[in-house]
Design an enzyme around this catalytic site. Structure first.
Site, short mmCIF file in Angstrom:
data_model
loop_
_atom_site.label_atom_id
_atom_site.label_comp_id
_atom_site.label_asym_id
_atom_site.label_seq_id
_atom_site.Cartn_x
_atom_site.Cartn_y
_atom_site.Cartn_z
CE LYS A 205 99.30 37.78 -24.82
NZ LYS A 205 97.85 37.95 -24.65
CD GLU A 279 104.28 53.72 -26.79
OE1 GLU A 279 103.55 54.58 -26.25
OE2 GLU A 279 105.25 54.01 -27.50
CB CYS A 313 96.34 54.50 -24.76
SG CYS A 313 96.87 54.85 -26.44
CD GLU A 410 93.93 53.87 -19.33
OE1 GLU A 410 94.44 52.87 -18.80
OE2 GLU A 410 94.27 54.29 -20.45
P1 NAP Z 1 96.62 44.75 -20.38
O1 NAP Z 1 95.67 44.02 -19.55
O2 NAP Z 1 97.82 45.33 -19.75
O3 NAP Z 1 97.04 43.74 -21.54
C1 NAP Z 1 97.92 44.08 -22.59
C2 NAP Z 1 98.54 42.82 -23.15
O4 NAP Z 1 99.39 42.23 -22.16
C3 NAP Z 1 97.53 41.75 -23.52
O5 NAP Z 1 97.99 41.04 -24.65
C4 NAP Z 1 97.55 40.88 -22.27
O6 NAP Z 1 97.05 39.58 -22.48
C5 NAP Z 1 99.02 40.88 -21.93
N1 NAP Z 1 99.34 40.54 -20.55
C6 NAP Z 1 98.52 40.46 -19.47
N2 NAP Z 1 99.22 40.12 -18.37
C7 NAP Z 1 100.51 40.00 -18.75
C8 NAP Z 1 101.73 39.69 -18.06
N3 NAP Z 1 101.75 39.46 -16.76
N4 NAP Z 1 102.88 39.66 -18.77
C9 NAP Z 1 102.90 39.92 -20.09
N5 NAP Z 1 101.78 40.22 -20.80
C10 NAP Z 1 100.61 40.27 -20.14
O7 NAP Z 1 95.93 45.94 -21.16
P2 NAP Z 1 94.58 45.88 -21.96
O8 NAP Z 1 93.47 45.87 -20.98
O9 NAP Z 1 94.65 44.80 -22.99
O10 NAP Z 1 94.64 47.26 -22.74
C11 NAP Z 1 94.22 48.45 -22.21
C12 NAP Z 1 95.39 49.26 -21.70
O11 NAP Z 1 96.34 49.47 -22.75
C13 NAP Z 1 94.99 50.63 -21.25
O12 NAP Z 1 95.60 50.93 -20.04
C14 NAP Z 1 95.53 51.54 -22.36
O13 NAP Z 1 95.76 52.86 -21.98
C15 NAP Z 1 96.74 50.84 -22.77
N6 NAP Z 1 97.14 51.23 -24.12
C16 NAP Z 1 98.23 52.05 -24.27
C17 NAP Z 1 98.63 52.46 -25.54
C18 NAP Z 1 99.80 53.37 -25.72
O14 NAP Z 1 100.28 53.48 -26.83
N7 NAP Z 1 100.30 54.01 -24.69
C19 NAP Z 1 97.92 52.02 -26.66
C20 NAP Z 1 96.83 51.19 -26.48
C21 NAP Z 1 96.45 50.79 -25.19
P3 NAP Z 1 95.46 39.36 -22.31
O15 NAP Z 1 94.78 40.05 -23.40
O16 NAP Z 1 95.28 37.93 -22.42
O17 NAP Z 1 95.12 39.87 -20.95
#
Ligand code: NAP
Ligand code: MG
Length: 501
Positions: A205, A279, A313, A410
């Site tokens: 996804k 992650e 991240c 963050e």
């Molecule tokens: P996010 O809002 O948590 O979304 C991540 C993914 O999860 C998206 O595909 C999102 O869909 C989906 N999602 C949202 N709600 C969900 C639910 N209830 N159940 C399952 N999936 C769900 O994060 P983001 O804003 O896209 O990304 C930024 C974050 O990612 C930051 O906190 C960053 O630090 C973290 N990150 C971590 C790493 C690592 O390796 N540690 C790498 C990259 C990013 P939608 O897009 O439709 O909301």
């Protein structure tokens, strides 16, 4: 030479060396051509090797955040679509992927990697259009690294006995994978490649705001003749991801995203047999000692926080500078920030592209106000910003306290908070004082200091005298609220195998 003459000479050299950063010369635009890219008006879901319409017939728009214009319509997958995709993945696992030889699996991965390389320019342009990141980064980081993850894992496919000596590695089944918008194709690659290499099938996804390169990857799977159902891509928003994590026939969930959603997913998996890796977010410390090479450190700090608009991240979003050099270093940093070019992601000169979405821009802007309300001093260079699209000037906060929200939370944008320290003990305590533990950097001339400090900082990745360097052979992952499990390297294969003696 007399003392007076000496001083005059010194003053002359000093003034000759003084660089005027406020000169008003500019680079001519150097836009990357987008003529060669092929984008459909509408994208369906990729299930069982074909693009199929979503059951409920709903589509959403993905936009170019630099222009606020529509790029394409993309299918919104529902619970029923997820179910169809998981069934396709299960059938492909049982009938094909777990049956063919490991060597054959590897060949498919090599083929996919090579086609990605052939299409690198098209993929880079689409990545920059859909996400807002500078073309220089998509071309030199995202796409080559994504292909490298396929190459690297292709090599492991028939060598799992060497990856886990003395043990037999069995595949686990169907993996549900959910990825964020900051490195769309790279995240897809670093999840799909090890899963396939270890003999599993996948339902992926992508993030709602950046689905296009994952759909281009689906076209590459078709071109590579990957057997139908081995990888299925179901686009949609958070609800689609939640349906995937809930599905009873998933054996493993791999999630990259925010800590909040990671916690929700973890709760929803309690009491199930699903394996999982998470992650999550970060608030990484970049530490500069007085014996560091300062000009190199300045470049490292800039790269650490402003790379990819700070949508990283592991961004070095907390800067700790030893007090004796703080004034000098901050002046150098501000001078360097004045030269950064914010603007068109497709321009090869651009350093900082567009913020990925309106919602993310609003979140970053709220922290720009919070920082001032907390009493910090804000600095932003006076760079021009384009009229339409989502933009944020690179920002530096000084007079920051460890308890400030801008030092603890963050922001996921080009915003750096700066604090000073006097001793090694003090900086280690400060660096460890957040709920996160993803990454960090140490800048010093002394190798022994590097080893001593990195072993005391509780973070998954620590760079010494560099920052934001990635390689498929190196494991990546967090401590504390930055997640659990590792991706990349041999460690990245573990979550996709069951080991027997
Ligand atoms: P996010 O809002 O948590 O979304 C991540 C993914 O999860 C998206 O595909 C999102 O869909 C989906 N999602 C949202 N709600 C969900 C639910 N209830 N159940 C399952 N999936 C769900 O994060 P983001 O804003 O896209 O990304 C930024 C974050 O990612 C930051 O906190 C960053 O630090 C973290 N990150 C971590 C790493 C690592 O390796 N540690 C790498 C990259 C990013 P939608 O897009 O439709 O909301
Ligand atoms: Mg987009």
């Amino acid at each position: 030479m007399k003392k007076k003459q000496k001083m005059q000479k010194k003053a002359e050299i000093k003034s000759a060396l003084k660089i005027n950063f406020s000169t008003d010369w500019k680079y001519d635009p150097a836009p990357e051509s987008a003529d060669h890219i092929k984008l459909e008006k509408k994208y369906d879901l990729f299930i069982n090797g074909k693009f199929v319409a979503p059951k409920k017939g709903k589509y959403f728009e993905t936009i170019n955040p630099a222009k606020e214009t529509k790029l394409a319509e993309v299918a919104e997958g529902t619970e029923e679509d997820i179910d169809t995709a998981v069934r396709a993945a299960r059938s492909a696992y049982e009938k094909i992927w777990s049956k063919i030889s490991a060597r054959e699996r590897g060949k498919y991965l090599f083929r996919i990697a090579r086609i990605m390389q052939e299409k690198a320019r098209e993929l880079a342009v689409i990545e920059s259009l859909d996400s807002g990141k500078p073309i220089r980064e998509s071309k030199t980081v995202d796409i080559p690294l994504a292909a490298a993850h396929f190459f690297y894992n292709a090599g492991w496919a028939d060598k799992l006995d060497y990856a886990f000596p003395g043990r037999k590695a069995h595949s686990i089944g169907v993996a549900g994978q959910i990825i964020p918008w900051n490195f769309p194709l790279l995240m897809a690659a670093w999840k799909i490649a090890p899963a396939l290499a270890a003999g599993n099938t996948v339902v992926l996804k992508p993030a709602e705001t950046t689905p296009l390169t994952a759909l281009k990857l689906a076209e590459i799977f078709q071109q590579a003749d990957l057997p139908p159902g081995v990888v299925n891509i179901v686009t949609g928003a958070g609800a689609t991801g939640a349906a995937l994590t809930r599905h009873p026939d998933i054996d493993k969930i791999a999630f990259t995203g925010s800590t909040d959603i990671g916690k929700l997913i973890m709760k929803s998996l309690v009491g199930t047999n699903k394996k999982y890796t998470l992650e999550l977010g970060g608030k990484s410390a970049n530490i500069i000692f007085e014996d560091a090479a300062l000009d190199q450190a300045v470049e490292g700090i800039i790269n650490g926080i402003f790379f990819n608009q700070g949508h990283v991240c592991c961004a070095g979003s907390r800067l700790y500078v030893q007090e004796s050099i703080a004034k000098n270093l901050i002046r150098k940093l501000k001078d360097r920030m004045e030269t950064l070019i914010v603007g068109d992601p497709l321009d090869k000169n651009t350093d900082i592209g567009a913020i990925n979405s309106k919602a993310q821009l609003e979140k970053i802007q709220s922290y720009l106000t919070i920082g001032i309300e907390e009493g910090a001093q804000r600095f932003q260079p006076a760079c021009d910003l384009p009229k339409s699209g989502y933009w944020c000037r690179p920002t530096l906060f000084t007079d920051v306290a460890q308890s400030h929200r801008i030092a603890q939370e963050e922001i996921f944008g080009p915003v750096l908070s700066v604090q000073t320290f006097r001793t090694v003990e003090e900086v280690i305590e400060k660096a460890n004082n957040t709920p996160y533990g993803l990454a960090g950097g140490v800048w010093t001339d002394k190798g022994a200091k590097v080893f001593s400090i990195t072993s005391q900082i509780r973070a998954g990745v620590l760079w010494a005298n560099t920052y934001n360097k990635f390689d498929p052979t190196a494991p990546f992952g967090g401590y504390k609220e930055s997640g659990m499990g590792r991706e990349g390297g041999v460690h990245g294969l573990y979550p996709y195998v069951e080991l027997a003696s």
